[in-house]
Design a protein around this motif. Structure first.
Motif, short mmCIF file in Angstrom:
data_model
loop_
_atom_site.label_atom_id
_atom_site.label_comp_id
_atom_site.label_asym_id
_atom_site.label_seq_id
_atom_site.Cartn_x
_atom_site.Cartn_y
_atom_site.Cartn_z
N ILE A 59 26.50 46.07 33.39
CA ILE A 59 27.39 44.97 33.80
C ILE A 59 27.33 44.83 35.32
N LEU A 60 27.36 43.59 35.78
CA LEU A 60 27.58 43.30 37.20
C LEU A 60 29.06 43.01 37.36
N GLN A 61 29.72 43.70 38.28
CA GLN A 61 31.15 43.45 38.52
C GLN A 61 31.35 43.04 39.96
N PHE A 62 32.07 41.95 40.15
CA PHE A 62 32.39 41.45 41.49
C PHE A 62 33.90 41.50 41.67
N ASP A 63 34.35 42.19 42.71
CA ASP A 63 35.77 42.19 43.07
C ASP A 63 35.95 41.12 44.14
N CYS A 64 36.79 40.15 43.85
CA CYS A 64 36.95 39.00 44.75
C CYS A 64 38.41 38.79 45.13
N LYS A 65 38.59 38.05 46.21
CA LYS A 65 39.92 37.63 46.63
C LYS A 65 39.94 36.10 46.65
N VAL A 66 40.91 35.52 45.96
CA VAL A 66 41.07 34.07 45.94
C VAL A 66 42.20 33.73 46.91
N LEU A 67 41.95 32.77 47.81
CA LEU A 67 42.99 32.44 48.78
C LEU A 67 42.98 30.98 49.15
N ASP A 68 44.14 30.52 49.58
CA ASP A 68 44.32 29.16 50.06
C ASP A 68 44.10 29.20 51.57
N ASN A 69 43.09 28.46 52.03
CA ASN A 69 42.80 28.52 53.47
C ASN A 69 43.69 27.63 54.32
N GLY A 70 44.70 27.00 53.67
CA GLY A 70 45.67 26.20 54.43
C GLY A 70 45.24 24.76 54.65
N GLN A 71 44.08 24.36 54.16
CA GLN A 71 43.60 22.99 54.31
C GLN A 71 43.38 22.36 52.94
N ASP A 72 44.27 22.69 51.99
CA ASP A 72 44.18 22.19 50.62
C ASP A 72 42.85 22.55 49.97
N LYS A 73 42.32 23.70 50.35
CA LYS A 73 41.07 24.17 49.75
C LYS A 73 41.25 25.62 49.34
N ILE A 74 41.00 25.89 48.07
CA ILE A 74 41.10 27.25 47.53
C ILE A 74 39.69 27.81 47.47
N ASP A 75 39.49 28.96 48.06
CA ASP A 75 38.16 29.56 48.10
C ASP A 75 38.25 31.00 47.62
N PHE A 76 37.10 31.62 47.43
CA PHE A 76 37.09 33.03 47.08
C PHE A 76 36.06 33.75 47.93
N HIS A 77 36.34 35.03 48.16
CA HIS A 77 35.43 35.89 48.91
C HIS A 77 35.14 37.13 48.08
N ILE A 78 33.88 37.52 48.06
CA ILE A 78 33.50 38.74 47.36
C ILE A 78 33.81 39.92 48.26
N GLN A 79 34.49 40.92 47.73
CA GLN A 79 34.80 42.13 48.49
C GLN A 79 33.90 43.29 48.09
N ASN A 80 33.54 43.34 46.81
CA ASN A 80 32.64 44.38 46.31
C ASN A 80 31.75 43.80 45.23
N ALA A 81 30.53 44.29 45.15
CA ALA A 81 29.61 43.93 44.07
C ALA A 81 29.06 45.23 43.51
N TYR A 82 29.30 45.46 42.22
CA TYR A 82 28.91 46.72 41.59
C TYR A 82 27.90 46.48 40.47
N TYR A 83 27.00 47.42 40.32
CA TYR A 83 26.15 47.48 39.14
C TYR A 83 26.67 48.66 38.32
N LEU A 84 27.16 48.39 37.12
CA LEU A 84 27.69 49.43 36.26
C LEU A 84 26.72 49.63 35.10
N LYS A 85 26.19 50.85 34.98
CA LYS A 85 25.21 51.14 33.93
C LYS A 85 25.79 50.89 32.56
N SER A 86 27.06 51.22 32.40
CA SER A 86 27.74 51.00 31.12
C SER A 86 29.23 50.97 31.38
N PRO A 87 29.97 50.07 30.71
CA PRO A 87 31.43 50.03 30.92
C PRO A 87 32.13 51.30 30.45
N THR A 88 31.44 52.11 29.64
CA THR A 88 32.05 53.35 29.16
C THR A 88 31.67 54.55 30.02
#
Length: 201
Positions: free
Chosen positions: A106-135
């Motif tokens: 699995i590829l897992q992305f940890d992101c933050k969704v935020l309102d930049n104050g100009q009526d635009k909602i964006d997201f930023h990736i904080q971490n990108a993981y390669y997980l061999k198996s979810p277990t």
């Protein structure tokens, strides 16, 4: 004399409870009449809501892409941030998992969704993981480098990878709006439970 003192204390407590009940009712009326989340923004696109219990803080969405690729998103509101006298809207913590048919990884992305104050909602990736198996999530397994340390071109392409799968402004706007609305409803229900408990006496 002790009986008179007891009656006075009970009367004082009853007045305090009545005052609290009036304040609760006023707060409930205010919240119901001033709903900033009544006009929904954004949209789910091809995603469907898989989990959205009124008793939990999170929401889970899924999407089946072509060629057997599956995406799952889980999200919940983050903490409010304060700067001086200004209170900024809560951000959302969003996890995106991508799974390919026939693979256990699995590829897992940890992101933050935020309102930049100009009526635009964006997201930023904080971490990108390669997980061999979810277990197989041992703490010693290498999942990938710190996202900020990646080449900026690679960071941008990983974000474009998610955008191409429908995680864009419309979805992130819907997500942030939906989570705020969810919390608003939970707050009103909490107030109503307090009101019912106090009114019971």
């Amino acid at each position: 004399m002790p009986r008179v003192t007891t009656l006075l204390l009970k009367g004082k407590r009853a007045l305090q409870d009545l005052q609290l009940l009036k304040v609760l009712q006023s707060e409930i009326r205010y919240e119901l009449s001033n709903d900033p989340y009544k006009n929904e923004i954004g949209g789910l696109g091809d995603f469907v809501i898989d989990w959205d219990s009124p008793h939990s803080k999170d929401v889970v969405m899924r999407k089946n892409c072509g060629s057997g690729e599956e995406l799952a998103i889980s999200a919940l509101l983050g903490e409010e941030t304060f700067l001086g006298d200004d209170c900024y809207p809560k951000e959302a913590e969003m996890k995106v998992c991508v799974k390919k048919a026939g693979l256990s990884s699995i590829l897992q992305f940890d992101c933050k969704v935020l309102d930049n104050g100009q009526d635009k909602i964006d997201f930023h990736i904080q971490n990108a993981y390669y997980l061999k198996s979810p277990t197989n999530l041992g703490s010693s397994a290498y999942r990938g480098p710190a996202f900020w340390s990646l080449d900026p071109a690679l960071q941008l392409e990983l974000k474009q990878y998610l955008i191409s799968r429908g995680i864009g402004e419309s979805l992130t706007s819907f997500l942030l709006f939906h989570l705020h609305k969810k919390e608003q409803n939970q707050y009103i229900k909490w107030l109503q439970k307090l009101e019912a408990m106090l009114a019971h006496n």
